[in-house]
Design a protein around this motif. Structure first.
Motif, PDB file in Angstrom:
ATOM      1  N   GLU A  93     -29.702  -4.348 -46.095  1.00 35.36           N
ATOM      2  CA  GLU A  93     -29.810  -5.477 -45.226  1.00 35.36           C
ATOM      3  C   GLU A  93     -30.418  -5.200 -44.081  1.00 35.36           C
ATOM      4  O   GLU A  93     -31.348  -5.974 -43.349  1.00 35.36           O
ATOM      5  N   ASP A  94     -30.083  -4.150 -43.327  1.00 37.30           N
ATOM      6  CA  ASP A  94     -30.596  -3.649 -42.186  1.00 37.30           C
ATOM      7  C   ASP A  94     -32.115  -3.277 -42.112  1.00 37.30           C
ATOM      8  O   ASP A  94     -32.872  -3.525 -41.327  1.00 37.30           O
ATOM      9  N   SER A  97     -34.295  -6.284 -42.484  1.00 36.88           N
ATOM     10  CA  SER A  97     -34.412  -6.919 -40.828  1.00 36.88           C
ATOM     11  C   SER A  97     -35.388  -6.348 -40.089  1.00 36.88           C
ATOM     12  O   SER A  97     -36.072  -6.879 -39.112  1.00 36.88           O
ATOM     13  N   PHE A 104     -33.435 -12.310 -42.379  1.00 39.33           N
ATOM     14  CA  PHE A 104     -32.434 -11.760 -42.246  1.00 39.33           C
ATOM     15  C   PHE A 104     -31.781 -11.615 -43.939  1.00 39.33           C
ATOM     16  O   PHE A 104     -31.896 -12.794 -44.655  1.00 39.33           O
ATOM     17  N   GLY A 130     -31.694 -17.866 -38.935  1.00 37.60           N
ATOM     18  CA  GLY A 130     -30.362 -17.222 -39.174  1.00 37.60           C
ATOM     19  C   GLY A 130     -29.287 -17.847 -39.645  1.00 37.60           C
ATOM     20  O   GLY A 130     -28.267 -17.344 -39.406  1.00 37.60           O
ATOM     21  N   ARG A 225     -34.485 -12.563 -31.668  1.00 37.12           N
ATOM     22  CA  ARG A 225     -34.179 -11.980 -32.875  1.00 37.12           C
ATOM     23  C   ARG A 225     -35.005 -10.603 -33.429  1.00 37.12           C
ATOM     24  O   ARG A 225     -34.233  -9.885 -34.023  1.00 37.12           O
ATOM     25  N   PHE A 245     -34.782  -5.241 -34.929  1.00 40.07           N
ATOM     26  CA  PHE A 245     -33.879  -6.454 -35.003  1.00 40.07           C
ATOM     27  C   PHE A 245     -32.864  -6.398 -33.898  1.00 40.07           C
ATOM     28  O   PHE A 245     -32.408  -5.247 -33.531  1.00 40.07           O
ATOM     29  N   VAL A 249     -26.552  -8.908 -39.198  1.00 36.77           N
ATOM     30  CA  VAL A 249     -26.123  -9.877 -40.339  1.00 36.77           C
ATOM     31  C   VAL A 249     -24.674  -9.710 -40.447  1.00 36.77           C
ATOM     32  O   VAL A 249     -23.936 -10.638 -40.348  1.00 36.77           O
TER      33      VAL A 249
END
Length: 359
Positions: A93-94, A97, A104, A130, A225, A245, A249
């Motif tokens: 996930e990161d 981003s 996201f 987001g 963001r 980022f 999330v």
């Protein structure tokens, strides 16, 4: 039929010559006994073959799993895992981003193993606004024998999203058909006050981490963001920004030991320049410390991520932290005020909504 059974049947024959009927009965008796023996041996053979094939199937699957990328191999760094392989979930996930400024990613369920080095999970990928309303998946992650695939077509890098003052375009933005900041300001002025924009702004010169933190804290009504940073554009794409980022999330807490190894990985609500500098270094270092994950990501995004590029980015981050652009969402009034205060030289409107409540 074994030898003892046959002897038993033969011993039951009368010593006198048998009539035809007795001979037929005897033959049927022998045939039934032989059929029972053959059936039993066939069943045993089929069961043995089934067990052997099942063992071979699962054994082969296990061997392939061991030879290919396995999410459970990722070293633990979280205090408490909400589900199995959550370290992989956070890394994935990161990374999305980090490399895609307007995206996201949320993995809606844990990775499911399908054997033979194959895994999958549903994804929910949203824009810079987001809003993570978990509903029907709009993407899917697949791992197939150490190869990654992400079923989400818009997952691309924006070219010319920001204007890097140290590496300018061959021509001015307006000469390439890009709107002048004054034209953007006029459009902002004409929008209703309830409008909610996703914009990318570029500054005339890069600013320090402390200056960036002061802007973020001062303009609290704007949601910053993503930050475009000097020395982080180590991709194969010209004029595509690299950076970091600002909003995780998934709520996460590093273990006590890993918190010391990766200080400031998750940013607080009120940031300092030191927070921003540490955050960038920690996120890059965490990826470098997970080389198998990096190799998996490289199989899907070879032009974006590799160990050599990450090491270059970390070296640049240790040398200098400087921000030359921001992607943010907010009202036209607040964005226009920020543009005035920072003398923005380049602006890009990515999306406009009538209000922040528009779905």
């Amino acid at each position: 039929m074994n030898e003892q059974d046959l002897d038993k049947i033969l011993s039951s024959q009368p010593e006198e010559p048998l009539n035809i009927e007795l001979q037929k009965q005897f033959q049927r008796k022998v045939k039934r006994a032989m059929n029972r023996s053959l059936y039993g041996r066939t069943v045993v053979a089929v069961l043995l073959i089934g067990v052997l094939m099942t063992g071979l199937f699962f054994g082969t699957s296990k061997v392939v799993d061991l030879l290919c990328y396995r999410p459970e191999q990722e070293p633990a760094f979280l205090e408490n895992d909400a589900w199995e392989n959550e370290e992989f979930t956070v890394l994935f996930e990161d990374t999305i981003s980090t490399y895609f400024s307007g995206r996201f990613c949320f993995m809606a369920e844990p990775l499911q193993s399908h054997g033979f080095g194959r895994y999958s999970a549903p994804l929910f990928i949203t824009d810079a606004y987001g809003r993570l309303v978990i509903g029907p998946e709009n993407g899917r992650l697949h791992i197939d024998r150490s190869k990654l695939d992400v079923e989400y077509p818009p997952l691309t890098i924006l070219a010319m999203e920001f204007y890097d003052p140290e590496y300018p375009y061959s021509a001015a933005p307006e000469e390439m058909g890009m709107p002048h900041p004054e034209d953007i300001r006029q459009e902002l002025h004409d929008l209703p006050k309830s409008a909610y924009l996703d914009v990318s702004l570029s500054f005339p010169k890069a600013i320090s981490a402390q200056q960036t933190a002061e802007i973020i804290n001062h303009y609290s009504k704007l949601s910053v963001r993503w930050l475009a940073l000097e020395g982080q554009n180590t991709t194969a794409h010209e004029q595509s920004a690299g950076g970091m980022f600002m909003t995780n999330v998934r709520g996460l807490e590093l273990s006590e030991e890993e918190g010391r190894n990766y200080p400031g990985y998750a940013l607080p609500d009120i940031v300092t320049g030191e927070d921003l500098e540490q955050c960038l270094k920690s996120r890059l270092q965490l990826l470098i410390d997970h080389p198998k994950f990096v190799s998996l990501m490289e199989s899907r995004f070879p032009d974006l991520i590799s160990m050599s590029r990450l090491e270059e980015r970390l070296a640049n981050a240790n040398d200098r932290w400087a921000c030359y652009g921001m992607r943010l969402v907010g009202s036209p009034e607040e964005i226009e005020r920020l543009m005035d205060d920072l003398s923005v030289t380049y602006a890009r409107i990515n999306n406009v909504k009538i209000s922040r409540y528009q779905k």
